[in-house]
Design an enzyme around this catalytic site. Structure first.
Site, PDB file in Angstrom:
ATOM      1  N   ARG A   1      55.610  46.549 -15.019  1.00 40.65           N
ATOM      2  CA  ARG A   1      55.648  45.137 -15.805  1.00 40.65           C
ATOM      3  C   ARG A   1      57.205  44.538 -15.371  1.00 40.65           C
ATOM      4  O   ARG A   1      58.005  45.300 -14.955  1.00 40.65           O
ATOM      5  CB  ARG A   1      55.436  45.082 -17.165  1.00 40.65           C
ATOM      6  CG  ARG A   1      54.572  43.901 -17.571  1.00 40.65           C
ATOM      7  CD  ARG A   1      54.377  44.092 -19.214  1.00 40.65           C
ATOM      8  NE  ARG A   1      55.465  44.360 -20.031  1.00 40.65           N
ATOM      9  CZ  ARG A   1      55.493  44.645 -21.256  1.00 40.65           C
ATOM     10  NH1 ARG A   1      54.321  45.053 -21.554  1.00 40.65           N
ATOM     11  NH2 ARG A   1      56.568  44.698 -21.888  1.00 40.65           N
TER      12      ARG A   1
ATOM     13  N   ARG B   1      65.715  48.506 -24.005  1.00 39.42           N
ATOM     14  CA  ARG B   1      64.542  48.507 -25.096  1.00 39.42           C
ATOM     15  C   ARG B   1      64.483  49.830 -26.008  1.00 39.42           C
ATOM     16  O   ARG B   1      64.144  49.523 -27.015  1.00 39.42           O
ATOM     17  CB  ARG B   1      63.251  48.176 -24.383  1.00 39.42           C
ATOM     18  CG  ARG B   1      63.193  46.409 -23.967  1.00 39.42           C
ATOM     19  CD  ARG B   1      62.233  46.412 -23.023  1.00 39.42           C
ATOM     20  NE  ARG B   1      60.896  46.799 -23.050  1.00 39.42           N
ATOM     21  CZ  ARG B   1      59.915  47.015 -21.972  1.00 39.42           C
ATOM     22  NH1 ARG B   1      60.501  47.037 -20.617  1.00 39.42           N
ATOM     23  NH2 ARG B   1      58.860  47.274 -22.275  1.00 39.42           N
TER      24      ARG B   1
HETATM   25  P1  ADP Z   1      56.680  47.002 -25.363  1.00 35.60           P
HETATM   26  O1  ADP Z   1      55.955  47.222 -26.249  1.00 35.60           O
HETATM   27  O2  ADP Z   1      56.368  47.582 -24.063  1.00 35.60           O
HETATM   28  O3  ADP Z   1      58.111  46.829 -25.764  1.00 35.60           O
HETATM   29  P2  ADP Z   1      56.185  44.055 -25.642  1.00 35.60           P
HETATM   30  O4  ADP Z   1      54.932  43.341 -24.727  1.00 35.60           O
HETATM   31  O5  ADP Z   1      55.582  44.363 -27.076  1.00 35.60           O
HETATM   32  O6  ADP Z   1      56.501  45.415 -25.001  1.00 35.60           O
HETATM   33  O7  ADP Z   1      57.218  43.286 -25.779  1.00 35.60           O
HETATM   34  C1  ADP Z   1      57.977  42.636 -24.712  1.00 35.60           C
HETATM   35  C2  ADP Z   1      59.215  42.088 -25.010  1.00 35.60           C
HETATM   36  O8  ADP Z   1      59.162  40.837 -25.991  1.00 35.60           O
HETATM   37  C3  ADP Z   1      60.316  42.828 -25.998  1.00 35.60           C
HETATM   38  O9  ADP Z   1      61.173  43.598 -25.029  1.00 35.60           O
HETATM   39  C4  ADP Z   1      61.133  41.534 -26.386  1.00 35.60           C
HETATM   40  O10 ADP Z   1      61.979  41.113 -25.617  1.00 35.60           O
HETATM   41  C5  ADP Z   1      60.103  40.432 -27.105  1.00 35.60           C
HETATM   42  N1  ADP Z   1      59.477  40.654 -28.059  1.00 35.60           N
HETATM   43  C6  ADP Z   1      58.112  40.995 -28.679  1.00 35.60           C
HETATM   44  N2  ADP Z   1      58.012  41.196 -29.856  1.00 35.60           N
HETATM   45  C7  ADP Z   1      59.190  40.703 -30.293  1.00 35.60           C
HETATM   46  C8  ADP Z   1      59.445  40.592 -31.675  1.00 35.60           C
HETATM   47  N3  ADP Z   1      58.920  40.675 -32.877  1.00 35.60           N
HETATM   48  N4  ADP Z   1      60.865  39.998 -31.823  1.00 35.60           N
HETATM   49  C9  ADP Z   1      61.809  39.717 -31.059  1.00 35.60           C
HETATM   50  N5  ADP Z   1      61.274  40.104 -29.602  1.00 35.60           N
HETATM   51  C10 ADP Z   1      60.032  40.437 -29.249  1.00 35.60           C
END
Ligand code: ADP
Length: 181
Positions: free
Chosen positions: A129, A140
């Site tokens: 991605r 992350r």
């Molecule tokens: P993954 O589970 O692979 O980390 P996600 O699709 O859940 O990927 O999230 C991608 C990005 O979206 C995160 O790295 C962050 O930048 C943002 N994000 C998602 N959920 C949150 C949250 N609850 N608070 C802040 N940022 C978020």
């Protein structure tokens, strides 16, 4: 059922949530997917979130919480949901608790997908991605360790641990069993 899905980035929460959503008949609400949809549509929310996501950092909590509140207020989420990607910090967990309490609701459980770090890095690199490059993945994982992992202690007895290495079907079967479904 009102469930939160926890686990490191790349743990397969989204994959499992899609299957569980169908089997349990409740919507899969993924903050990552909601952000990506907003970015794709070029909304103000998407523009604000993009720089954080591209850097592997958390989007500010006020922005994220408003988006979640809006989504949870929709019709299809009134009888349950699988929340994937929120909360990601103890502060967000408190906000979620308040949101639900305001409606006289509470969580039924917090499913914690347990996967070794080298496995999640491999999965993310294979997924490819936009935010899955090595540097962002490192950030992350650090954010996960510092900000999200403390939720496991925070939720304590509400945590349902799932050993999340194996095939998609195996992990799904373990999860349904643990939920008594
Ligand atoms: P993954 O589970 O692979 O980390 P996600 O699709 O859940 O990927 O999230 C991608 C990005 O979206 C995160 O790295 C962050 O930048 C943002 N994000 C998602 N959920 C949150 C949250 N609850 N608070 C802040 N940022 C978020």
């Amino acid at each position: 059922m009102r469930l939160v899905l926890l686990g490191p980035p790349g743990a397969g929460k989204g994959t499992q949530a899609a299957i569980l959503s169908e089997k349990l008949g409740i919507p899969h609400i993924s903050t990552g997917d909601l952000f990506r949809a907003n970015i794709g549509e070029g909304t103000p929310l998407g523009l604000e979130a993009k720089s954080y996501i591209d850097a592997g950092k958390l989007v500010p909590t006020d922005v994220t919480a408003r988006m979640v509140e809006d989504r949870l207020s929709q019709e299809d989420a009134q009888n349950g949901f699988l929340l994937d990607g929120f909360p990601r910090t103890v502060e967000q967990a408190e906000i979620l608790k308040g949101l639900l309490e305001g409606k006289g609701e509470k969580l039924d459980g917090v499913v914690n997908f347990q996967v070794a770090e080298d496995v999640v890095v491999e999965r993310m690199l294979a997924r490819g991605r936009a935010d899955d490059n090595e540097e962002t993945i490192r950030t992350r994982l650090q954010v996960y360790r510092d900000e999200t992992a403390p939720l496991i202690d925070h939720y304590g007895a509400e945590i349902i641990n799932i050993e999340a290495e194996g095939t998609v079907e195996e992990i799904n079967a373990r999860t349904l069993e643990a939920l008594g479904k």
